[in-house]
Design a protein around this motif. Sequence first.
Motif, PDB file in Angstrom:
ATOM      1  N   CYS A  30       0.814  -1.265  -0.085  1.00 53.42           N
ATOM      2  CA  CYS A  30      -0.021  -0.065  -0.249  1.00 53.42           C
ATOM      3  C   CYS A  30       0.847   1.083  -0.084  1.00 53.42           C
ATOM      4  CB  CYS A  30      -0.965   0.041   1.225  1.00 53.42           C
ATOM      5  SG  CYS A  30      -1.977   1.394   1.339  1.00 53.42           S
ATOM      6  N   LEU A  31       1.874   1.214   0.779  1.00 55.45           N
ATOM      7  CA  LEU A  31       2.896   2.345   0.848  1.00 55.45           C
ATOM      8  C   LEU A  31       3.390   2.671  -0.532  1.00 55.45           C
ATOM      9  CD1 LEU A  31       4.484   2.497   4.338  1.00 55.45           C
ATOM     10  CD2 LEU A  31       2.355   3.824   3.617  1.00 55.45           C
ATOM     11  N   GLU A  32       4.008   1.331  -0.989  1.00 51.88           N
ATOM     12  CA  GLU A  32       4.438   1.655  -2.717  1.00 51.88           C
ATOM     13  C   GLU A  32       3.487   2.316  -3.547  1.00 51.88           C
ATOM     14  OE1 GLU A  32       5.883  -2.386  -3.314  1.00 51.88           O
ATOM     15  OE2 GLU A  32       8.037  -2.072  -2.445  1.00 51.88           O
ATOM     16  N   ASP A  33       2.425   1.837  -3.389  1.00 54.68           N
ATOM     17  CA  ASP A  33       1.487   2.452  -4.243  1.00 54.68           C
ATOM     18  C   ASP A  33       1.266   3.708  -4.121  1.00 54.68           C
ATOM     19  OD1 ASP A  33       1.192  -0.149  -5.682  1.00 54.68           O
ATOM     20  OD2 ASP A  33      -0.731  -0.647  -4.618  1.00 54.68           O
ATOM     21  N   LEU A  34       1.198   4.326  -2.788  1.00 54.87           N
ATOM     22  CA  LEU A  34       1.165   5.684  -2.404  1.00 54.87           C
ATOM     23  C   LEU A  34       2.518   6.537  -2.925  1.00 54.87           C
ATOM     24  CD1 LEU A  34      -0.638   5.398   0.814  1.00 54.87           C
ATOM     25  CD2 LEU A  34      -1.525   5.984  -1.245  1.00 54.87           C
ATOM     26  N   GLY A  35       3.479   5.899  -3.439  1.00 55.53           N
ATOM     27  CA  GLY A  35       4.932   6.617  -3.726  1.00 55.53           C
ATOM     28  C   GLY A  35       5.655   6.460  -2.544  1.00 55.53           C
ATOM     29  N   ASN A 150     -10.575  -8.656  11.730  1.00 56.20           N
ATOM     30  CA  ASN A 150     -11.716  -8.468  11.107  1.00 56.20           C
ATOM     31  C   ASN A 150     -11.649  -7.641   9.712  1.00 56.20           C
ATOM     32  OD1 ASN A 150     -13.394 -10.278  12.866  1.00 56.20           O
ATOM     33  ND2 ASN A 150     -13.165  -8.610  14.253  1.00 56.20           N
ATOM     34  N   LEU A 151     -10.479  -7.389   9.407  1.00 56.93           N
ATOM     35  CA  LEU A 151     -10.350  -6.462   8.326  1.00 56.93           C
ATOM     36  C   LEU A 151      -9.977  -7.631   7.135  1.00 56.93           C
ATOM     37  CD1 LEU A 151      -8.311  -3.532   9.584  1.00 56.93           C
ATOM     38  CD2 LEU A 151     -10.789  -3.680   9.281  1.00 56.93           C
ATOM     39  N   ASN A 152     -10.330  -7.211   5.785  1.00 56.82           N
ATOM     40  CA  ASN A 152     -10.003  -7.815   4.672  1.00 56.82           C
ATOM     41  C   ASN A 152      -8.811  -6.948   4.027  1.00 56.82           C
ATOM     42  OD1 ASN A 152     -11.081  -5.692   2.955  1.00 56.82           O
ATOM     43  ND2 ASN A 152     -13.149  -7.142   2.850  1.00 56.82           N
ATOM     44  N   VAL A 153      -8.122  -7.188   3.011  1.00 58.93           N
ATOM     45  CA  VAL A 153      -7.030  -6.706   2.253  1.00 58.93           C
ATOM     46  C   VAL A 153      -7.746  -5.194   1.958  1.00 58.93           C
ATOM     47  CG1 VAL A 153      -5.642  -6.509   0.487  1.00 58.93           C
ATOM     48  CG2 VAL A 153      -6.073  -8.623   1.653  1.00 58.93           C
ATOM     49  N   HIS A 154      -8.567  -4.927   1.406  1.00 63.39           N
ATOM     50  CA  HIS A 154      -9.066  -3.735   0.819  1.00 63.39           C
ATOM     51  C   HIS A 154      -9.436  -2.890   2.078  1.00 63.39           C
ATOM     52  CE1 HIS A 154      -9.350  -5.933  -2.698  1.00 63.39           C
ATOM     53  NE2 HIS A 154     -10.299  -6.610  -2.621  1.00 63.39           N
ATOM     54  N   GLN A 155      -9.934  -3.257   3.096  1.00 64.62           N
ATOM     55  CA  GLN A 155     -10.294  -2.462   4.321  1.00 64.62           C
ATOM     56  C   GLN A 155      -9.031  -2.019   4.874  1.00 64.62           C
ATOM     57  OE1 GLN A 155     -12.599  -5.511   6.197  1.00 64.62           O
ATOM     58  NE2 GLN A 155     -14.647  -4.192   5.658  1.00 64.62           N
ATOM     59  N   LEU A 156      -7.990  -2.834   4.911  1.00 67.93           N
ATOM     60  CA  LEU A 156      -6.641  -2.488   5.494  1.00 67.93           C
ATOM     61  C   LEU A 156      -6.072  -1.365   4.679  1.00 67.93           C
ATOM     62  CD1 LEU A 156      -4.087  -2.683   7.399  1.00 67.93           C
ATOM     63  CD2 LEU A 156      -3.396  -4.730   6.320  1.00 67.93           C
ATOM     64  N   ARG A 157      -5.999  -1.488   3.462  1.00 69.70           N
ATOM     65  CA  ARG A 157      -5.549  -0.581   2.361  1.00 69.70           C
ATOM     66  C   ARG A 157      -6.317   0.742   2.558  1.00 69.70           C
ATOM     67  NH1 ARG A 157      -2.434  -2.200  -1.898  1.00 69.70           N
ATOM     68  NH2 ARG A 157      -3.031  -0.066  -3.010  1.00 69.70           N
ATOM     69  N   ALA A 158      -7.604   0.630   2.922  1.00 73.33           N
ATOM     70  CA  ALA A 158      -8.412   1.999   2.943  1.00 73.33           C
ATOM     71  C   ALA A 158      -7.796   2.671   4.157  1.00 73.33           C
ATOM     72  CB  ALA A 158      -9.727   1.605   3.234  1.00 73.33           C
ATOM     73  N   LYS A 159      -7.516   1.703   5.281  1.00 71.30           N
ATOM     74  CA  LYS A 159      -7.228   2.780   6.719  1.00 71.30           C
ATOM     75  C   LYS A 159      -5.780   3.296   6.554  1.00 71.30           C
ATOM     76  CE  LYS A 159      -9.616  -0.127  10.150  1.00 71.30           C
ATOM     77  NZ  LYS A 159     -10.092   1.226  11.046  1.00 71.30           N
ATOM     78  N   ARG A 246     -10.976   2.055  -8.067  1.00 70.67           N
ATOM     79  CA  ARG A 246     -10.975   3.052  -7.170  1.00 70.67           C
ATOM     80  C   ARG A 246     -11.516   2.527  -5.901  1.00 70.67           C
ATOM     81  NH1 ARG A 246     -12.189   7.100 -11.334  1.00 70.67           N
ATOM     82  NH2 ARG A 246     -10.462   8.444 -11.711  1.00 70.67           N
ATOM     83  N   ARG A 247     -12.950   2.017  -6.030  1.00 73.33           N
ATOM     84  CA  ARG A 247     -13.349   1.394  -4.623  1.00 73.33           C
ATOM     85  C   ARG A 247     -12.432   0.145  -3.987  1.00 73.33           C
ATOM     86  NH1 ARG A 247     -17.994   1.622  -8.226  1.00 73.33           N
ATOM     87  NH2 ARG A 247     -17.847  -0.611  -8.464  1.00 73.33           N
ATOM     88  N   GLU A 248     -11.666  -0.591  -4.939  1.00 71.53           N
ATOM     89  CA  GLU A 248     -11.122  -1.515  -4.303  1.00 71.53           C
ATOM     90  C   GLU A 248      -9.628  -1.233  -4.019  1.00 71.53           C
ATOM     91  OE1 GLU A 248     -12.117  -4.625  -3.685  1.00 71.53           O
ATOM     92  OE2 GLU A 248     -14.152  -3.746  -3.917  1.00 71.53           O
ATOM     93  N   GLY A 249      -9.314   0.281  -4.208  1.00 78.29           N
ATOM     94  CA  GLY A 249      -7.903   0.468  -3.494  1.00 78.29           C
ATOM     95  C   GLY A 249      -6.794   0.346  -4.736  1.00 78.29           C
ATOM     96  N   LYS A 250      -7.092   0.120  -5.661  1.00 75.46           N
ATOM     97  CA  LYS A 250      -5.977  -0.239  -6.882  1.00 75.46           C
ATOM     98  C   LYS A 250      -5.884   1.026  -7.391  1.00 75.46           C
ATOM     99  CE  LYS A 250      -5.185  -2.962 -11.035  1.00 75.46           C
ATOM    100  NZ  LYS A 250      -4.051  -3.619 -10.833  1.00 75.46           N
ATOM    101  N   ARG A 251      -4.420   1.398  -7.314  1.00 77.13           N
ATOM    102  CA  ARG A 251      -3.999   2.797  -7.912  1.00 77.13           C
ATOM    103  C   ARG A 251      -3.371   2.811  -9.168  1.00 77.13           C
ATOM    104  NH1 ARG A 251      -4.323   6.082  -3.442  1.00 77.13           N
ATOM    105  NH2 ARG A 251      -3.110   7.751  -4.508  1.00 77.13           N
ATOM    106  N   TYR A 252      -3.054   1.819  -9.840  1.00 79.13           N
ATOM    107  CA  TYR A 252      -2.304   1.646 -11.030  1.00 79.13           C
ATOM    108  C   TYR A 252      -3.162   0.578 -11.995  1.00 79.13           C
ATOM    109  CZ  TYR A 252       1.453   3.739  -8.796  1.00 79.13           C
ATOM    110  OH  TYR A 252       2.158   4.666  -7.818  1.00 79.13           O
ATOM    111  N   MET A 253      -3.140   0.950 -13.240  1.00 83.89           N
ATOM    112  CA  MET A 253      -4.078   0.078 -14.150  1.00 83.89           C
ATOM    113  C   MET A 253      -3.066   0.278 -15.340  1.00 83.89           C
ATOM    114  SD  MET A 253      -7.916   0.689 -15.882  1.00 83.89           S
ATOM    115  CE  MET A 253      -7.342   2.035 -16.759  1.00 83.89           C
ATOM    116  N   THR A 254      -3.083  -0.779 -16.370  1.00 88.48           N
ATOM    117  CA  THR A 254      -2.352  -0.738 -17.489  1.00 88.48           C
ATOM    118  C   THR A 254      -3.371  -1.490 -18.408  1.00 88.48           C
ATOM    119  OG1 THR A 254      -0.022  -1.171 -16.653  1.00 88.48           O
ATOM    120  CG2 THR A 254      -0.195  -1.975 -18.836  1.00 88.48           C
ATOM    121  N   LEU A 255      -3.505  -0.764 -19.601  1.00 87.57           N
ATOM    122  CA  LEU A 255      -4.456  -0.904 -20.664  1.00 87.57           C
ATOM    123  C   LEU A 255      -3.613  -1.384 -21.916  1.00 87.57           C
ATOM    124  CD1 LEU A 255      -7.373  -1.356 -22.044  1.00 87.57           C
ATOM    125  CD2 LEU A 255      -7.273   1.085 -22.446  1.00 87.57           C
ATOM    126  N   ALA A 256      -3.480  -2.675 -22.342  1.00 85.37           N
ATOM    127  CA  ALA A 256      -2.680  -2.852 -23.669  1.00 85.37           C
ATOM    128  C   ALA A 256      -3.870  -2.932 -24.750  1.00 85.37           C
ATOM    129  CB  ALA A 256      -2.187  -4.364 -23.234  1.00 85.37           C
TER     130      ALA A 256
END
Length: 294
Positions: A30-35, A150-159, A246-256
């Motif tokens: 998560c921190l890596e995705d935040l730069g 009681n957190l899933n991956v996405h909830q932890l990333r949101a925090k 965005r809702r799932e906390g994904k910050r990068y997308m590659t469209l080929a």
Amino acid sequence: MTVSDVAENAPELVIISGMSGAGRSTAAKCLEDLGWFVVDNLPPALIPTMVDLGARSQGNVARIGVVVDVRGRQFFDDLLTSLDELEKRGVRLQVVFLDSSDEALVRRFESVRRPHPLQADGRIVDGIAQERDLLRDLRGEADLVIDTSNLNVHQLRAKLDAQFADHDEPELRATVMSFGFKYGLPVDADLVVDCRFLPNPHWVPELRARTGTDADVADYVFQQPGANEFLDGYAELLRIVTEGYRREGKRYMTLAVGCTGGKHRSVAMSERLTKRLIADGVETVLVHRDMGRE
């Protein structure tokens, strides 16, 4: 560089620690995705050296995250010594402690069929108990404690996003990459668009040497039946996908975006799709991987 200079120019520092199985790897990603510049399992005695290097980077390394696990009493004592040294030097630092209930940790270790790093010849619960005792003081001194029971991956990333995100930065970044199927699929693609259903400008003599960035090639491509309908439909699909990312906390997308050689159709289509993404507020980088390769 003097000690005061290092403190003044030192990067922001976050130490991520906590119970094994509580989500340290997720926090690091998560921190890596935040730069952030993230170092996993750096020996604690080297943390001050890493901060010094960041201070000398002239702002290129402004935020450092260090993930620390427990490997023994000496390893942990080195961490406390390093943190004390950095605080005395006036370095800005936060300690994030990830915790979880014993029951949740046992379930996680059993689900991946791996032993706890401190259980040795004992049971998983023995390793958890030893680690919890070893980390008790660090937990008490932590700036932020997150219970992930009681957190899933996405909830932890949101925090973590709420705590550490630079909200002036875009929520989602996209890379649009044109490519040629004959050179292979991009291995990092999240989505793949196939433009080979459109007639190939390669077979038009006056267009063969040109590329999809040229207006006459792009005009030819989008004069074909279905081209504009496909562009409109896929742009609408991307709106749905990017909102979901965005809702799932994904910050990068590659469209080929592919065609046979990555020179005409895919280039023209990727140019138009990039403009649609930018218009929808997505920071987008355009790359033509195989153009000019033949």
